[in-house]
Design a protein around this motif. Structure first.
Motif, PDB file in Angstrom:
ATOM      1  N   GLY A 172      10.301  -0.332 -14.189  1.00  0.00           N
ATOM      2  CA  GLY A 172       9.209  -0.601 -13.469  1.00  0.00           C
ATOM      3  C   GLY A 172       9.159  -1.200 -12.231  1.00  0.00           C
ATOM      4  N   PHE A 173       8.503  -1.653 -11.389  1.00  0.00           N
ATOM      5  CA  PHE A 173       7.780  -2.935 -10.872  1.00  0.00           C
ATOM      6  C   PHE A 173       6.913  -3.563 -11.109  1.00  0.00           C
ATOM      7  CE2 PHE A 173       9.038   0.287  -6.345  1.00  0.00           C
ATOM      8  CZ  PHE A 173      10.380   0.621  -7.316  1.00  0.00           C
ATOM      9  N   ALA A 174       6.869  -4.865 -10.652  1.00  0.00           N
ATOM     10  CA  ALA A 174       6.155  -6.033 -10.738  1.00  0.00           C
ATOM     11  C   ALA A 174       6.302  -6.869  -9.664  1.00  0.00           C
ATOM     12  CB  ALA A 174       6.375  -6.577 -12.222  1.00  0.00           C
ATOM     13  N   LEU A 175       5.229  -7.722  -9.856  1.00  0.00           N
ATOM     14  CA  LEU A 175       4.259  -8.484  -9.409  1.00  0.00           C
ATOM     15  C   LEU A 175       4.770 -10.037 -10.160  1.00  0.00           C
ATOM     16  CD1 LEU A 175       1.658  -7.452  -7.835  1.00  0.00           C
ATOM     17  CD2 LEU A 175       3.444  -7.446  -6.701  1.00  0.00           C
ATOM     18  N   LEU A 176       5.283 -11.011  -9.338  1.00  0.00           N
ATOM     19  CA  LEU A 176       5.406 -12.716 -10.210  1.00  0.00           C
ATOM     20  C   LEU A 176       6.159 -13.063  -9.266  1.00  0.00           C
ATOM     21  CD1 LEU A 176       9.090 -10.591 -12.199  1.00  0.00           C
ATOM     22  CD2 LEU A 176       7.117 -11.349 -12.995  1.00  0.00           C
ATOM     23  N   LYS A 195      -0.137   2.649 -11.770  1.00  0.00           N
ATOM     24  CA  LYS A 195       0.344   3.366 -12.720  1.00  0.00           C
ATOM     25  C   LYS A 195       1.506   2.111 -13.510  1.00  0.00           C
ATOM     26  CE  LYS A 195       2.125   6.762 -10.954  1.00  0.00           C
ATOM     27  NZ  LYS A 195       2.947   8.360 -10.099  1.00  0.00           N
ATOM     28  N   VAL A 196       0.290   1.846 -14.820  1.00  0.00           N
ATOM     29  CA  VAL A 196       0.950   1.316 -15.556  1.00  0.00           C
ATOM     30  C   VAL A 196       1.877   1.680 -16.485  1.00  0.00           C
ATOM     31  CG1 VAL A 196       0.164  -1.067 -16.281  1.00  0.00           C
ATOM     32  CG2 VAL A 196      -0.963  -1.258 -14.302  1.00  0.00           C
ATOM     33  N   ALA A 197       3.189   1.459 -16.951  1.00  0.00           N
ATOM     34  CA  ALA A 197       3.934   2.070 -17.528  1.00  0.00           C
ATOM     35  C   ALA A 197       3.916   1.223 -18.707  1.00  0.00           C
ATOM     36  CB  ALA A 197       5.201   2.119 -17.172  1.00  0.00           C
ATOM     37  N   SER A 232       0.453  -1.233  -0.431  1.00  0.00           N
ATOM     38  CA  SER A 232       0.102   0.168   0.355  1.00  0.00           C
ATOM     39  C   SER A 232       0.961   1.427  -0.271  1.00  0.00           C
ATOM     40  CB  SER A 232      -0.981  -0.090   0.844  1.00  0.00           C
ATOM     41  OG  SER A 232      -0.374   0.105   2.183  1.00  0.00           O
ATOM     42  N   LEU A 233       1.897   1.264   0.378  1.00  0.00           N
ATOM     43  CA  LEU A 233       2.871   2.000  -0.016  1.00  0.00           C
ATOM     44  C   LEU A 233       3.694   2.883  -1.128  1.00  0.00           C
ATOM     45  CD1 LEU A 233       4.923   1.316   3.038  1.00  0.00           C
ATOM     46  CD2 LEU A 233       2.723   3.057   3.305  1.00  0.00           C
ATOM     47  N   LEU A 234       3.296   1.906  -1.930  1.00  0.00           N
ATOM     48  CA  LEU A 234       3.798   2.105  -3.276  1.00  0.00           C
ATOM     49  C   LEU A 234       3.011   2.412  -4.920  1.00  0.00           C
ATOM     50  CD1 LEU A 234       5.649  -0.164  -2.124  1.00  0.00           C
ATOM     51  CD2 LEU A 234       6.268  -1.223  -4.286  1.00  0.00           C
ATOM     52  N   LYS A 235       1.986   2.923  -3.712  1.00  0.00           N
ATOM     53  CA  LYS A 235       0.809   3.985  -4.778  1.00  0.00           C
ATOM     54  C   LYS A 235       1.693   4.961  -5.609  1.00  0.00           C
ATOM     55  CE  LYS A 235      -2.521   4.120  -1.753  1.00  0.00           C
ATOM     56  NZ  LYS A 235      -3.840   4.596  -0.270  1.00  0.00           N
ATOM     57  N   ALA A 236       3.035   5.379  -5.473  1.00  0.00           N
ATOM     58  CA  ALA A 236       3.415   6.505  -6.320  1.00  0.00           C
ATOM     59  C   ALA A 236       4.422   5.618  -7.158  1.00  0.00           C
ATOM     60  CB  ALA A 236       4.028   7.884  -5.683  1.00  0.00           C
ATOM     61  N   GLU A 237       4.096   5.016  -7.000  1.00  0.00           N
ATOM     62  CA  GLU A 237       5.616   4.239  -8.044  1.00  0.00           C
ATOM     63  C   GLU A 237       4.697   3.905  -9.422  1.00  0.00           C
ATOM     64  OE1 GLU A 237       8.277   3.798  -7.823  1.00  0.00           O
ATOM     65  OE2 GLU A 237       8.840   4.219  -5.216  1.00  0.00           O
TER      66      GLU A 237
END
Length: 311
Positions: free
Chosen positions: A244-248, A224-226, A192-197
């Motif tokens: 960007g980051f991802a869930l894997l 925010k999906v790049a 929840s702390l990564l809303k801006a990422e």
């Protein structure tokens, strides 16, 4: 010309066996019947053909010219029938020389190579064609019998009365970040702390895309999906490059731990993928599938043993 009902495939097979051995006892052993049954079958065949095939010399049956003519054509009949059965079964996907297997890209890291190696040991003559795609696409192709079996995430897409399912293992979902990310040293992450990422995701239809949506809902924000990509390897490359980051899923860590860091999610955000073998119930007796099922069960048992010993 109408074929007499007494001319049966069984009697033709007995006749051909006798022509090979020239002996009632050896023929009876091969056909697993009595000498008397062999003699009756040959006599019945002669009656149905309305011509003699043998002459008696003492206790022996000696083939006549008619027997050799019938033998030549009967061999072709049996060979054609065997070929017809094989081709028919292949057309229906049973005992074909090719197994069409569908899988997720992420399962090629370890799972699929292990299964294929074991399957080739069981059926060395089998040609395995591997199709990699999304969960949704593979399920559709399985329903349309374009492939024989799939190893995918077990979710709403695999819920069908037409399917047999063999669960194999469970896999946690992690946050993937570049190795030099400020989050890389964390033991777990509060998503929840990564809303801006910025995030990268797989396209819709992939199991990890669906799971990511569930996780983001738990975290209470729309990411925010790049970029959306069509395979997990491209996604990992993009994360590694800092796009960007991802869930894997955790299964990719064995190969890609030098490229990205997988951080466990805090307990309230955790989700698991359930991976399993899926195939049509109508093909459950197919020899190729039975071999694949056996390998999947062995893999599941090994995975379970490894997980238990690691606890």
């Amino acid at each position: 010309m109408q074929i007499d009902d007494e001319i049966t495939l069984k009697k033709i097979q007995i006749f051909l066996a006798f022509m090979r051995y020239g002996n009632l006892s050896k023929t009876a052993d091969e056909m697993q019947v009595s000498n008397v049954s062999i003699h009756k079958a040959l006599h019945s065949l002669e009656s149905a053909l309305r011509c003699p095939l043998f002459k008696n010399e003492g206790r022996n049956l000696i083939p006549l010219k008619s027997a050799y003519v019938f033998e030549e054509h009967a061999q072709k009949i049996v060979a054609d029938l065997v070929l017809s059965v094989e081709k028919t079964r292949e057309a229906a996907g049973f005992a074909a020389k090719v197994l069409r297997l569908g899988s997720l890209y992420s399962l090629t890291v370890k799972t699929i190579p292990s299964l294929i190696s074991g399957l080739k040991l069981r059926r060395s003559e089998l040609d395995i064609q591997l199709l990699l795609s999304s969960n949704q696409d593979l399920v559709t192709k399985l329903k349309q019998t374009e492939i024989d079996a799939i190893i995918v995430a077990l979710n709403e897409t695999t819920a069908s009365n037409d399917f047999e399912i063999l669960p194999m293992f469970q896999d946690d979902i992690f946050l993937a970040v570049p190795k030099d990310s400020k989050y890389a040293q964390l033991n777990e992450i509060d998503l929840s702390l990564l809303k801006a990422e910025t995030f990268i995701t797989l396209n819709k239809g992939f199991a990890t895309h669906s799971d990511s949506e569930v996780v983001f809902q738990k975290a209470g924000f729309e990411p925010k999906v790049a970029l959306q990509v069509s395979d997990i390897f491209t996604l990992i490359s993009m994360v590694s490059s800092g796009v960007g980051f991802a869930l894997l899923p955790g299964r990719i860590s064995a190969v890609y731990e030098s490229s990205v860091k997988l951080i466990p999610l805090q307990a309230n955000f955790r989700i698991q993928q359930h991976i399993g073998l899926v195939f049509l119930k109508s093909k459950e007796r197919d020899p190729n599938l039975l071999a694949l099922i056996a390998e999947c069960r062995m893999f599941a048992n090994k995975f379970q043993s490894h997980s238990t010993s690691g606890q």
